[in-house]
Design a protein around this motif. Sequence first.
Motif, short mmCIF file in Angstrom:
data_model
loop_
_atom_site.label_atom_id
_atom_site.label_comp_id
_atom_site.label_asym_id
_atom_site.label_seq_id
_atom_site.Cartn_x
_atom_site.Cartn_y
_atom_site.Cartn_z
N THR A 365 32.87 -98.23 35.91
CA THR A 365 34.07 -97.58 35.35
C THR A 365 34.33 -97.99 33.91
OG1 THR A 365 35.46 -99.37 36.26
CG2 THR A 365 35.16 -97.38 37.61
N SER A 366 33.45 -98.79 33.34
CA SER A 366 33.63 -99.24 31.96
C SER A 366 33.29 -98.12 30.99
CB SER A 366 32.75 -100.46 31.67
OG SER A 366 32.79 -100.78 30.30
N GLY A 367 34.15 -97.91 30.02
CA GLY A 367 33.86 -96.97 28.95
C GLY A 367 33.69 -97.68 27.62
N ALA A 368 33.52 -98.99 27.66
CA ALA A 368 33.48 -99.80 26.45
C ALA A 368 32.09 -99.78 25.81
CB ALA A 368 33.87 -101.24 26.77
N THR A 369 32.06 -99.99 24.52
CA THR A 369 30.78 -100.10 23.82
C THR A 369 30.01 -101.32 24.31
OG1 THR A 369 31.72 -99.07 21.84
CG2 THR A 369 29.70 -100.36 21.55
N TRP A 370 30.73 -102.43 24.51
CA TRP A 370 30.11 -103.69 24.94
C TRP A 370 30.65 -104.12 26.30
CZ3 TRP A 370 26.13 -105.42 22.12
CH2 TRP A 370 26.04 -105.01 20.78
N ASP A 371 29.75 -104.42 27.22
CA ASP A 371 30.14 -105.06 28.47
C ASP A 371 29.77 -106.53 28.37
OD1 ASP A 371 31.11 -103.11 30.70
OD2 ASP A 371 29.53 -102.03 29.62
N VAL A 372 30.77 -107.39 28.52
CA VAL A 372 30.61 -108.82 28.28
C VAL A 372 30.91 -109.58 29.57
CG1 VAL A 372 31.36 -110.78 26.88
CG2 VAL A 372 31.29 -108.48 25.87
N GLU A 547 29.11 -101.39 15.93
CA GLU A 547 27.71 -101.43 15.53
C GLU A 547 26.95 -102.63 16.09
OE1 GLU A 547 30.24 -101.18 13.22
OE2 GLU A 547 30.11 -98.98 13.25
N LYS A 548 27.62 -103.78 16.22
CA LYS A 548 26.88 -104.98 16.58
C LYS A 548 27.78 -106.02 17.23
CE LYS A 548 27.47 -107.06 11.99
NZ LYS A 548 26.79 -107.51 10.76
N ALA A 549 27.13 -106.97 17.89
CA ALA A 549 27.78 -108.18 18.38
C ALA A 549 27.11 -109.35 17.69
CB ALA A 549 27.64 -108.30 19.89
N THR A 568 28.95 -124.06 10.22
CA THR A 568 28.43 -122.97 11.04
C THR A 568 26.92 -123.13 11.05
OG1 THR A 568 30.25 -121.50 10.47
CG2 THR A 568 28.25 -120.48 11.34
N GLY A 569 26.39 -123.55 12.18
CA GLY A 569 24.99 -123.93 12.25
C GLY A 569 24.04 -122.77 12.39
N LYS A 570 24.51 -121.66 12.95
CA LYS A 570 23.62 -120.54 13.20
C LYS A 570 24.44 -119.28 13.42
CE LYS A 570 19.40 -118.93 14.22
NZ LYS A 570 18.28 -118.97 13.25
N ARG A 571 23.88 -118.16 12.98
CA ARG A 571 24.46 -116.85 13.31
C ARG A 571 23.36 -115.95 13.82
NH1 ARG A 571 27.65 -114.29 8.64
NH2 ARG A 571 29.22 -115.75 9.41
N MET A 572 23.62 -115.29 14.95
CA MET A 572 22.68 -114.33 15.50
C MET A 572 23.44 -113.06 15.83
SD MET A 572 19.94 -116.50 17.76
CE MET A 572 18.65 -115.33 17.35
N GLN A 573 22.73 -111.94 15.89
CA GLN A 573 23.38 -110.68 16.19
C GLN A 573 22.46 -109.78 17.00
OE1 GLN A 573 24.12 -109.05 12.24
NE2 GLN A 573 22.26 -107.80 12.34
N VAL A 574 23.08 -108.80 17.62
CA VAL A 574 22.35 -107.78 18.36
C VAL A 574 23.03 -106.45 18.09
CG1 VAL A 574 23.73 -108.19 20.45
CG2 VAL A 574 21.49 -107.09 20.64
N LEU A 575 22.25 -105.42 17.87
CA LEU A 575 22.78 -104.11 17.53
C LEU A 575 23.04 -103.29 18.79
CD1 LEU A 575 20.48 -103.14 14.50
CD2 LEU A 575 22.67 -104.37 14.50
N GLY A 577 23.24 -100.06 21.17
CA GLY A 577 22.45 -98.85 21.31
C GLY A 577 20.99 -99.01 20.94
N SER A 578 20.56 -100.27 20.75
CA SER A 578 19.18 -100.52 20.38
C SER A 578 18.44 -101.08 21.58
CB SER A 578 19.13 -101.52 19.21
OG SER A 578 19.59 -102.79 19.64
N GLU A 579 17.36 -101.78 21.30
CA GLU A 579 16.64 -102.46 22.37
C GLU A 579 17.29 -103.80 22.72
OE1 GLU A 579 14.11 -101.20 24.10
OE2 GLU A 579 14.41 -99.37 22.94
N LEU A 580 18.49 -104.05 22.17
CA LEU A 580 19.23 -105.28 22.40
C LEU A 580 18.39 -106.51 22.07
CD1 LEU A 580 21.11 -104.44 25.73
CD2 LEU A 580 21.99 -104.33 23.40
N THR A 581 17.77 -106.45 20.88
CA THR A 581 16.93 -107.55 20.42
C THR A 581 17.73 -108.49 19.55
OG1 THR A 581 14.97 -106.12 20.46
CG2 THR A 581 14.84 -108.15 19.15
#
Length: 589
Positions: A365-372, A547-549, A568-575, A577-581
């Motif tokens: 039932t989620s309509g959200a861009t991101w499911d967390v 667009e991203k998390a 801030t030791g590290k930043r990572m992201q995932v786009l 609608g992509s391959e979630l890489t």
Amino acid sequence: MSRTPDLSRRRFLQSVAGTASAVSVPAVITGCFADDDDDDSSRNLTVFVFGHGVASGDPLVDAVIIWTRVTPDELADADAEAEVGYVVATDAAMTDVVASGTVYTDASRDYTVKVDVTGLSAGTGYYYQFAGKDGETSTIGQTKTLPEGSVDSVKLAVCSCSNFPAGLFNVYREIANSDADAVIHLGDYLYEYGSNEYPTEDAEGRQPEPTAEITTLAQYRQRYAQYHVDANLQAAHAAKPFICVWDDHELANDTYIDGAENHDETTEGSFSERRDAAEQAYHEWLPIRTGSDNAHIYRVFDFGDLVRLHMLDTRILARSKQLDYADYVTSTGLDTTAFMTDMSDTSRTLLGDEQTAWFGNSLATSGATWDVLGQQVLMGRMYIPADILLAMSSLTTVEDQSALATMLETYATDKYTQSLGMDIDDDVATALATTAPYNLDAWDGYEVARQTLYAQISGQSRDVNLVTLAGDTHNAWASQLTQSGTTIGVEFATPSVTSPGLELYAGFGSDEALQAKFESAITTLIDDLEYLNAGQRGFMLVTFTAEKASCDWVFVDTIASSSYNVTTGKRMQVLAGSELTLESVDDLG
């Protein structure tokens, strides 16, 4: 019996609760008490002070829980009540009031106060305060309701594992200073151990109360009370709404549905009674919305159309007992057939049937861009060569630590060489291929449950942008979530607030060069692991846009002093609608 409050006891009360506020009582709170004098004549009321701060939590688009705890007069009768006024406003001066009232609390709820304030506006910041009729006031807290509709961004501070005797809660201070919209606490809010047990030496001035391991309702309450007089924890609660789930130490180490590693029914009594006590104290002392069943804490929060946050209980509600490698050791080595048979047992569960079905419906039932997923333990596959697992489990001397470091470096070099398509020794290739789960207390120890959850996600009629948040390990991790070569999502795992991590268990301590080598080796050896910080305390700032998390791991350089530095030791992201890489972001500006 009705007793007029004796205000001459104020000096005593303020000495009991030394952090009580000196803020003047707002006129609007005074007004809360105006119409109830007749009712008070039949009540046995006590005077009180506010010594444990304020908190808010479980925000919705139109409601939020606000919390405090009062310290009653020591001479109050056992059945005495405290009458507490509250006010909620849109401004710090508490003049634009949107809600106010009075509530009563007593010893049956440990004099804690929780008010579910309703009728609020979505995506709006509020201020709140509590007071007594005699002029005692709490500090002023800030909170925020969830947004609705189209949302540009959501920022969450994510933390876990705050062990009072391990060190200062500097991480909570930085969470208070952050620009997060809400705090996600993934458990181990407190620890059950006695003094000098974990860690083996209490930090200066941080001896746990009571000093023995806690097993009863009174003891759990006392331990929560101690945590809640910490100024840094109070600051975080006063600044942000919290969304919390428990892990194991709110009850006992390595808890499962009907027992725990750190519970002995012969000497410590009924586990179910201990569990009920721990759950009751948790609901009393945390700003969580409490229903008819204290054990039921899985729930969902919608941040407009951007994020649906599914908060899960992977710990107490339905978890089967953890497997233990020691149970499969024979005279000829590990009985892998028996081990894999038990790992494949479909009756072993982490979520249980009811919660699994609930999650499936919540996802559908989620309509959200991101499911967390906000949950306790690592979901990513952490399989390492069995030789290394054995070496890590038997560290007793400096020589053992040196041998482990050499083994890690050698195996990592061989794995890298192999990844380039170059030949390596057959025995080494076999050793690299002979892997086992590093942590059977995590999802790695519940393969059937993980496959079931992954099937729920991959079986949706839409593409699910999945981000899992995890705690428990005391270290920072980022992993791809994969199943049979298919990417399911990504995982961001938070370091601890104070609890020691792999710097203790892997033996490299404060040696930054050894830490870097260890992290490089582990990320090379574990296929799905993209990032590891194995030796620093901190929290995560996770930001979601359409667009991203992205995730920033924020670290403090010490928990031994109130003077500290933040990086801030590290930043990572995932786009989306992509391959979630997972991608590493070098620019931390």
